[in-house]
Design an enzyme around this catalytic site. Sequence first.
Site, PDB file in Angstrom:
ATOM      1  N   ILE A  57     -11.386  -6.667 -12.198  1.00 64.07           N
ATOM      2  CA  ILE A  57     -12.674  -6.079 -11.812  1.00 64.07           C
ATOM      3  C   ILE A  57     -13.771  -6.769 -12.636  1.00 64.07           C
ATOM      4  O   ILE A  57     -13.708  -6.772 -13.873  1.00 64.07           O
ATOM      5  CB  ILE A  57     -12.680  -4.543 -12.078  1.00 64.07           C
ATOM      6  CG1 ILE A  57     -11.564  -3.841 -11.279  1.00 64.07           C
ATOM      7  CG2 ILE A  57     -14.037  -3.942 -11.729  1.00 64.07           C
ATOM      8  CD1 ILE A  57     -11.710  -3.919  -9.774  1.00 64.07           C
TER       9      ILE A  57
ATOM     10  N   ASN B  55       1.360   3.112  -2.555  1.00 64.43           N
ATOM     11  CA  ASN B  55       0.613   4.078  -3.388  1.00 64.43           C
ATOM     12  C   ASN B  55      -0.592   4.639  -2.641  1.00 64.43           C
ATOM     13  O   ASN B  55      -0.929   5.819  -2.786  1.00 64.43           O
ATOM     14  CB  ASN B  55       0.171   3.420  -4.699  1.00 64.43           C
ATOM     15  CG  ASN B  55       1.279   3.426  -5.729  1.00 64.43           C
ATOM     16  OD1 ASN B  55       1.636   4.483  -6.266  1.00 64.43           O
ATOM     17  ND2 ASN B  55       1.866   2.267  -5.992  1.00 64.43           N
TER      18      ASN B  55
ATOM     19  N   GLY C  36       0.774  -1.241   0.000  1.00 61.21           N
ATOM     20  CA  GLY C  36       0.000   0.000   0.000  1.00 61.21           C
ATOM     21  C   GLY C  36       0.800   1.284   0.000  1.00 61.21           C
ATOM     22  O   GLY C  36       0.315   2.310   0.482  1.00 61.21           O
TER      23      GLY C  36
ATOM     24  N   ASN D 291      -6.427   2.668 -12.841  1.00 61.58           N
ATOM     25  CA  ASN D 291      -5.427   1.696 -12.371  1.00 61.58           C
ATOM     26  C   ASN D 291      -4.036   2.266 -12.605  1.00 61.58           C
ATOM     27  O   ASN D 291      -3.802   2.954 -13.595  1.00 61.58           O
ATOM     28  CB  ASN D 291      -5.587   0.390 -13.171  1.00 61.58           C
ATOM     29  CG  ASN D 291      -4.539  -0.657 -12.810  1.00 61.58           C
ATOM     30  OD1 ASN D 291      -4.271  -0.907 -11.624  1.00 61.58           O
ATOM     31  ND2 ASN D 291      -3.924  -1.264 -13.813  1.00 61.58           N
TER      32      ASN D 291
ATOM     33  N   ASP E 273      -5.027  -4.504 -17.152  1.00 60.08           N
ATOM     34  CA  ASP E 273      -4.062  -3.523 -17.635  1.00 60.08           C
ATOM     35  C   ASP E 273      -4.372  -2.979 -19.028  1.00 60.08           C
ATOM     36  O   ASP E 273      -3.472  -2.598 -19.777  1.00 60.08           O
ATOM     37  CB  ASP E 273      -2.630  -4.099 -17.623  1.00 60.08           C
ATOM     38  CG  ASP E 273      -2.201  -4.521 -16.227  1.00 60.08           C
ATOM     39  OD1 ASP E 273      -2.607  -3.867 -15.253  1.00 60.08           O
ATOM     40  OD2 ASP E 273      -1.460  -5.516 -16.110  1.00 60.08           O
TER      41      ASP E 273
ATOM     42  N   HIS F 121      -0.067   1.144 -13.223  1.00 60.96           N
ATOM     43  CA  HIS F 121       0.730  -0.020 -13.631  1.00 60.96           C
ATOM     44  C   HIS F 121       2.201   0.399 -13.735  1.00 60.96           C
ATOM     45  O   HIS F 121       2.498   1.463 -14.286  1.00 60.96           O
ATOM     46  CB  HIS F 121       0.226  -0.553 -14.974  1.00 60.96           C
ATOM     47  CG  HIS F 121       0.910  -1.820 -15.374  1.00 60.96           C
ATOM     48  ND1 HIS F 121       0.627  -3.038 -14.782  1.00 60.96           N
ATOM     49  CD2 HIS F 121       1.901  -2.057 -16.264  1.00 60.96           C
ATOM     50  CE1 HIS F 121       1.411  -3.967 -15.309  1.00 60.96           C
ATOM     51  NE2 HIS F 121       2.186  -3.398 -16.221  1.00 60.96           N
TER      52      HIS F 121
HETATM   53  C1  GAR Z   1       2.826  -0.976  -7.626  1.00 60.67           C
HETATM   54  O1  GAR Z   1       4.093  -0.995  -8.239  1.00 60.67           O
HETATM   55  C2  GAR Z   1       1.731  -0.998  -8.688  1.00 60.67           C
HETATM   56  O2  GAR Z   1       2.037  -0.238  -9.821  1.00 60.67           O
HETATM   57  C3  GAR Z   1       1.672  -2.466  -9.002  1.00 60.67           C
HETATM   58  O3  GAR Z   1       1.732  -3.089  -7.745  1.00 60.67           O
HETATM   59  C4  GAR Z   1       2.560  -2.291  -6.888  1.00 60.67           C
HETATM   60  C5  GAR Z   1       1.849  -2.052  -5.577  1.00 60.67           C
HETATM   61  O4  GAR Z   1       2.686  -1.415  -4.665  1.00 60.67           O
HETATM   62  N1  GAR Z   1       0.489  -2.790  -9.751  1.00 60.67           N
HETATM   63  C6  GAR Z   1       0.480  -3.718 -10.710  1.00 60.67           C
HETATM   64  O5  GAR Z   1       1.455  -4.388 -11.002  1.00 60.67           O
HETATM   65  C7  GAR Z   1      -0.867  -3.874 -11.413  1.00 60.67           C
HETATM   66  N2  GAR Z   1      -0.739  -4.668 -12.601  1.00 60.67           N
HETATM   67  P1  GAR Z   1       2.116  -0.758  -3.352  1.00 60.67           P
HETATM   68  O6  GAR Z   1       1.265  -1.830  -2.675  1.00 60.67           O
HETATM   69  O7  GAR Z   1       3.335  -0.423  -2.540  1.00 60.67           O
HETATM   70  O8  GAR Z   1       1.321   0.440  -3.736  1.00 60.67           O
END
Ligand code: GAR
Length: 224
Positions: A98, A19, A17, A112, A155, A114
């Site tokens: 989703i 982000n 988490g 989203n 994606d 990525h």
């Molecule tokens: C992030 O790098 C995000 O972009 C990626 O998962 C990570 C979550 O990090 N998402 C994907 O790969 C979606 N296809 P976080 O839990 O530290 O935010």
Amino acid sequence: MTVSDQTRIVVLASGGGSNFQALIDHFRSVSAAVDIVGLVASRTTAGVIERATRENISCAVMPGLTTNSNDSETRFLTETFDEWTPDLIVLAGYMRLIPPGIVKAQWGKIINIHPALLPSFGGSGMYGAYVHEAVITSGARVSGVTVHFVDEVYDRGPTIAQWPVPVQVDDTPQSLAARVLKVEHLLLPAVVEAFAEGRVTLGEGGRVEWTDEWFSNEHFTMEG
Ligand code: GAR
């Protein structure tokens, strides 16, 4: 500004988490009218839950689901969104598809993030370290971050903004992930803010419409 003027955000996440935290920190320090009203975690072990608890943000954990649980997943998300009435749903490291019924009901309201430049290095199984490993293996010299509107496929969906990040010759998936993540923490809050201010929408025919030139490449520099 009254509470009803605020843009209500619900975040969906599966991992640590960072982000989600970047969104909280950003909207605490800027005056944008954004209220993070809830977190949906896809599993009980997700570290992001602890962040929500610490920040006093409501958290709903998806009940244990099997791969054929489309209906119960749709029901759970529908009930959660009915209660929290989000204006925007943000997938921030959310590792589940989703369900189509939700995509339809919330069209133009789900985004989203990525950790690569889509449409390359995305799709089912392309998450976290797998993405960066695939980028390095491919020999690509540039990776980056994409934020896009969500459709029924992993994606995929109209791109809102992208920010390039260089791939160094001695990069490991971990070192590249760290460089990309720094940019994620800048780009995601910026896009959410633009949405909240009505500067970006998903228009007719699935075209992303901006009221300004913020998205144009000159605003983004390669992060070394
Ligand atoms: C992030 O790098 C995000 O972009 C990626 O998962 C990570 C979550 O990090 N998402 C994907 O790969 C979606 N296809 P976080 O839990 O530290 O935010």
